[in-house]
Design a protein around this motif. Structure first.
Motif, PDB file in Angstrom:
ATOM      1  N   ALA A  10      53.426  10.712  13.112  1.00  0.00           N
ATOM      2  CA  ALA A  10      52.203  10.540  12.341  1.00  0.00           C
ATOM      3  C   ALA A  10      51.888   9.057  12.120  1.00  0.00           C
ATOM      4  O   ALA A  10      50.737   8.639  12.248  1.00  0.00           O
ATOM      5  CB  ALA A  10      52.329  11.261  11.000  1.00  0.00           C
ATOM      6  N   HIS A  11      52.911   8.274  11.771  1.00  0.00           N
ATOM      7  CA  HIS A  11      52.703   6.874  11.367  1.00  0.00           C
ATOM      8  C   HIS A  11      53.751   5.974  12.023  1.00  0.00           C
ATOM      9  O   HIS A  11      54.874   6.423  12.262  1.00  0.00           O
ATOM     10  CB  HIS A  11      52.877   6.717   9.846  1.00  0.00           C
ATOM     11  CG  HIS A  11      52.156   7.749   9.034  1.00  0.00           C
ATOM     12  ND1 HIS A  11      52.807   8.798   8.416  1.00  0.00           N
ATOM     13  CD2 HIS A  11      50.845   7.893   8.765  1.00  0.00           C
ATOM     14  CE1 HIS A  11      51.917   9.545   7.777  1.00  0.00           C
ATOM     15  NE2 HIS A  11      50.715   9.023   7.973  1.00  0.00           N
ATOM     16  N   ASP A  14      57.845   6.305  11.284  1.00  0.00           N
ATOM     17  CA  ASP A  14      58.424   7.654  11.260  1.00  0.00           C
ATOM     18  C   ASP A  14      59.432   7.843  12.394  1.00  0.00           C
ATOM     19  O   ASP A  14      60.393   8.596  12.254  1.00  0.00           O
ATOM     20  CB  ASP A  14      57.319   8.719  11.390  1.00  0.00           C
ATOM     21  CG  ASP A  14      56.446   8.799  10.158  1.00  0.00           C
ATOM     22  OD1 ASP A  14      56.977   8.670   9.045  1.00  0.00           O
ATOM     23  OD2 ASP A  14      55.222   8.990  10.315  1.00  0.00           O
ATOM     24  N   TYR A 133      59.296  15.816   5.070  1.00  0.00           N
ATOM     25  CA  TYR A 133      59.247  15.774   3.608  1.00  0.00           C
ATOM     26  C   TYR A 133      57.885  16.202   3.073  1.00  0.00           C
ATOM     27  O   TYR A 133      57.644  16.168   1.875  1.00  0.00           O
ATOM     28  CB  TYR A 133      59.669  14.397   3.074  1.00  0.00           C
ATOM     29  CG  TYR A 133      58.761  13.249   3.463  1.00  0.00           C
ATOM     30  CD1 TYR A 133      57.711  12.858   2.641  1.00  0.00           C
ATOM     31  CD2 TYR A 133      58.965  12.546   4.649  1.00  0.00           C
ATOM     32  CE1 TYR A 133      56.877  11.806   3.000  1.00  0.00           C
ATOM     33  CE2 TYR A 133      58.144  11.498   5.011  1.00  0.00           C
ATOM     34  CZ  TYR A 133      57.094  11.134   4.182  1.00  0.00           C
ATOM     35  OH  TYR A 133      56.274  10.099   4.546  1.00  0.00           O
ATOM     36  N   HIS A 138      52.084  14.652   8.365  1.00  0.00           N
ATOM     37  CA  HIS A 138      53.219  15.202   9.113  1.00  0.00           C
ATOM     38  C   HIS A 138      53.009  16.694   9.363  1.00  0.00           C
ATOM     39  O   HIS A 138      53.344  17.209  10.430  1.00  0.00           O
ATOM     40  CB  HIS A 138      54.530  14.958   8.373  1.00  0.00           C
ATOM     41  CG  HIS A 138      54.928  13.512   8.338  1.00  0.00           C
ATOM     42  ND1 HIS A 138      56.203  13.075   8.592  1.00  0.00           N
ATOM     43  CD2 HIS A 138      54.193  12.390   8.089  1.00  0.00           C
ATOM     44  CE1 HIS A 138      56.243  11.751   8.499  1.00  0.00           C
ATOM     45  NE2 HIS A 138      55.040  11.315   8.182  1.00  0.00           N
TER      46      HIS A 138
END
Ligand SMILES: [Zn+2]
Length: 273
Positions: A10-11, A14, A133, A138
């Protein structure tokens, strides 16, 4: 036989926590490794000086490329969406961009599927259904990757996770000899990820712990005193090296297509033609 592995995240940052060891291991074995991020992480938590000039996304992409070099990644791509952020409500879209969580799943999956087809990807790494998480980007990454693999007929999709029971025990053990910074919240692992029984692939990456640490360090210039994954990375980097190797010497995946009852695989490419 050399295969192609694509890690979809996602980023920027990660990849460092969940899949860096597996990526470095695959690259060292001569496989082609590709890293794709959905967003540039522009809403990530960083110290004011980094965020102030509005160019956090660019800096985070630079850090991503530095992390990729440390891992032996052959190609880095950005799907072009905007970071959806962590707050209770998603902010309006920035000019000319769509926040990832608002992206049409099929359209985003189409962009990823094009890369899967262009590169003849054998193994796609994504997140488990909890989105790790639970960050909204995500969860979206899990949906988009799952759909993209269907569109591209990707042979294997592995959901990167951690066995929450094992990790909670390891953290308790480490906590006896090492004091985690107050900002580190071990409870993150009690609420999310996957139970040990769901794990289908357990990869030994202890030889690649230095590369994984270098990947984390590439992002640590963004580490801030405030919450989020950056804070976790910063805390992990302060763990002394021998303990770090114990905690980060393995990475775990769930393959929804793994035959029930089959033994846990030790290699992400095992059984591929
Ligand atoms: Zn993230």
């Amino acid at each position: 036989m050399a295969h192609t592995l694509l890690a979809f995240h996602a980023h920027p940052d990660d990849e460092a926590l969940l899949t860096a060891g597996t990526m470095a291991r695959a690259a060292a074995q001569g496989h082609r490794v590709i890293l794709v991020v959905a967003t540039d992480g522009n809403e990530g938590l960083a110290s004011g000086s980094f965020a102030a000039d509005g160019r956090l996304g660019e800096r985070r992409m630079d850090e991503l490329r530095e992390s990729a070099r440390a891992l032996g990644v052959a190609r880095v791509e950005h799907l072009g969406y905007a970071d959806s952020g962590l707050g209770p409500a998603t902010m309006p879209d920035p000019p000319g961009q769509t926040r990832f969580v608002r992206a049409d799943t099929n359209a985003a999956a189409g962009r990823l599927a094009n890369l899967l087809l262009e590169e003849s990807v054998d193994v796609l790494l994504t997140y488990d259904a909890n989105g790790g998480y639970g960050h909204r980007d995500h969860l979206q990454a899990h949906r988009v990757a799952t759909r993209a693999a269907e569109l591209a007929h990707t042979p294997r999709v592995l959901q990167a996770t951690v066995p929450r029971d094992t990790i909670c025990r390891a953290i308790a053990l480490v906590g006896k000899v090492y004091r985690f910074p107050a900002a580190f919240d071990p409870a993150t692992f009690q609420r999310a990820f996957s139970p040990k029984a769901a794990i289908t692939h357990r990869v030994n990456v202890i030889r690649f712990a230095p590369a994984k640490r270098a990947s984390m360090r590439a992002h640590a210039s963004q580490a801030s005193a405030e919450g989020g994954a950056d804070r976790t990375l910063a805390a992990f980097l302060r763990i002394p090296r021998p303990l770090y190797d114990v905690v980060f010497g393995r990475e775990w995946f769930v393959d929804p297509a793994h035959p029930p009852g089959a033994p846990v695989a030790r290699d992400v490419f095992a059984g591929l033609p």
